[in-house]
Write an enzyme that holds these catalytic residues in place. Structure first.
Site, PDB file in Angstrom:
ATOM      1  CG  HIS A  25      11.268  54.994  -1.479  1.00 31.32           C
ATOM      2  ND1 HIS A  25      10.084  55.954   0.199  1.00 31.32           N
ATOM      3  CD2 HIS A  25      10.127  53.870  -0.904  1.00 31.32           C
ATOM      4  CE1 HIS A  25       9.400  55.339   0.487  1.00 31.32           C
ATOM      5  NE2 HIS A  25       8.836  54.516  -0.617  1.00 31.32           N
ATOM      6  CG  HIS A  48       7.385  49.255  -0.036  1.00 28.71           C
ATOM      7  ND1 HIS A  48       8.619  49.731   0.041  1.00 28.71           N
ATOM      8  CD2 HIS A  48       6.754  50.650  -0.477  1.00 28.71           C
ATOM      9  CE1 HIS A  48       9.407  51.123  -0.025  1.00 28.71           C
ATOM     10  NE2 HIS A  48       7.814  51.365  -0.401  1.00 28.71           N
TER      11      HIS A  48
END
Lengths: 333, 333
Positions: free
Chosen positions: A219, A57
């Site tokens: 995700h 991320h």
């Protein structure tokens, strides 16, 4: 899969090696190599601010360690929670005796590991309190807000909590401010392409050409609907239709807007979207007093965006304006 | 093509609308809407620094308008040179009577349009001198260095020229420093996937899955070879093998390293690559005294990287360390 890595099982180690070299003025490794701490942490006289989460991320999470922000971060595998031990070691790295505010996102693994880490901390006399980010509107109905995931609103939660701590706030004050920050945020993501974890080698979900997934998670968690791709303006409309009624955001309010690319979206396209977001908010009588547009919280090579709108009051405005310096965000004094 | 835009022929207009809103503390539109200027330009007593180029490379070019950097930028269509009129209007926006340093990249369209703009400027009594970036090693042999393209070394050229101007340097001093900056830079790109211009709707070149193009240009210009994808370490070796002998970079030197993603490359992968770059340079006795890792100069949604190595001396070090503030780069004082 044309990507840049060596051993697919060691991408996090290899990244950390580069990261710690490049940003050695700002961060250092703790004894536990899965903890990255502010180079001066624990910072005397200040409440420690900790976060943690899966890798992939970037610049979240480790990119928000810095002055006026986070003191230590627990680093997980790609898209996986850090271990309880790593959260605990991050608490230790951040604690200067005034307690630790652990500000993290609402995911099962993180919840479990933070809880275990808190037990370890209690035994060592480290006081830890938490705020759990749940800004992602599409992930659960409004009546079940505690089930919602945390997405890019986490960054604004860290910014506010970090500022409150840097201003000399007590643990209770930092927690109260961070809780207010995330309670004032509403977010939504739209996915335009899937992402691929190097060790897997192919996407673990699919977004077809000509379609987009509204409400997708960081995700690839399923969104609320898959629709035909639309214009940027229609995308902005769609996101705001979900986000604005939820708080609700109303005429006369001041807000901050954070529009983050998910990794592969060209920077220019974020600004195309932002132009429309600003237009709609203005037409609703909502004033944007702070913008953040860029790759603030990504998901490897996913194409798409998240939009976060945060309602502001004087305290939140002062915290957002407070100087900070980190890889992910710098606000000058 | 799942992307974010409205009318594909108006992506630059739509981006500029968002950009000017979000960064209104820093930049403003000139009368010519294809010129973005520093909000205080022309800045009294200072040489004006101008650049320009095609859009789609964000944060280049317009993201480097800011304090201690560029004063005005001419904005082209995607991957196309700005017009001569836009370069001229950028000169006018930047000129405070001390002359203008136009620091741009070596592309046929830009060369032609800057030359025409300089004639217009001469008629109005604006003194303009240029430095043409040609840091891209694979684009021509060493004996034909003036034929090489400019790539991410341009950013370090703007940083140095911008700092020299902010320090109060004369036009000659700014030009001399910027020329030294680019003469000290050597770059190479590797492409891992093609990019798509929204108005075209499909890639205008191809990179196959399992292959990568070594020496690719910012617009997909052909590289020197297409090879099977390799490990990150082998990619770093390949890039440095081309870059280091060209200056040449030798033991005992101090350098700056700029590793830029091309748009779709995950941030974590840049750091994986950087770890190896640092390792090799250290093993050769070359000291990195400044790192830049991130999306500094992109090509829409291309996957891949450019590596730039810059030899430093005291003047260049002082210029890189000089404070600047812009969307693309901030160096604190």
């Amino acid at each position: 899969m044309n990507r840049i890595f060596n051993d697919p099982d060691l991408v996090v180690e290899d990244m950390l090696r580069g990261w710690l070299q490049v940003h050695s003025d700002l961060v250092a490794a703790a004894e536990n190599r899965r903890v990255v701490r502010h180079v001066r942490a624990p910072i005397a006289g200040k409440v420690g601010v900790v976060t943690g989460g899966g890798s992939g991320h970037e610049p979240a999470f480790l990119g928000y360690v810095g002055d006026g922000l986070v003191d230590a971060v627990a680093v997980g595998e790609i898209f996986s929670s850090p271990t309880a031990k790593s959260f605990f070691d991050a608490f230790k790295a951040a604690d200067a005796g005034k307690g630790v505010a652990c500000l993290y996102g609402n995911y099962a693994g993180d919840n479990m590991n933070v809880k275990m880490a808190m037990k370890m901390a209690e035994k060592e006399g480290i006081r830890v309190r938490t705020v759990v980010a749940n800004d992602d509107v599409p992930s659960a109905p409004r009546s079940d807000r505690e089930k919602r995931r945390g997405v890019a609103g986490e960054i604004l939660m860290w910014k506010v909590g970090g500022a409150r701590a840097a201003m000399g706030g007590s643990l209770d004050e930092v927690i109260t401010a961070a809780q207010k920050a995330i309670d004032s945020c509403r977010s939504i993501g739209i996915g335009l392409s899937a992402c691929t974890i190097p060790a897997v080698g192919k996407p673990n979900f699919e977004i077809k050409d000509g379609e987009m997934e509204v409400g997708i998670g960081h995700h690839g968690e399923p969104g609320i609907k898959v629709v035909k791709t639309t214009s940027a303006n229609a995308m902005a409309d769609l996101m705001l239709e979900t986000v604005l009624p939820d708080l609700p955001f109303e005429a006369g309010m001041e807000v901050a807007v954070l529009l983050s690319g998910l990794g592969a979206t060209p920077i220019m396209e974020l600004y195309i979207l932002q132009a429309r977001v600003a237009e709609i908010l203005a037409s609703r009588g909502i004033q944007i007093s702070r913008h953040f547009v860029g790759n603030y919280f990504t998901s490897l090579d996913m194409m798409g965006v998240t939009l976060t709108v945060m309602k502001l009051d004087d305290e939140l405005k002062a915290c957002l304006a407070y100087p900070c310096r980190s890889v992910g965000m710098t606000v000058e004094g």
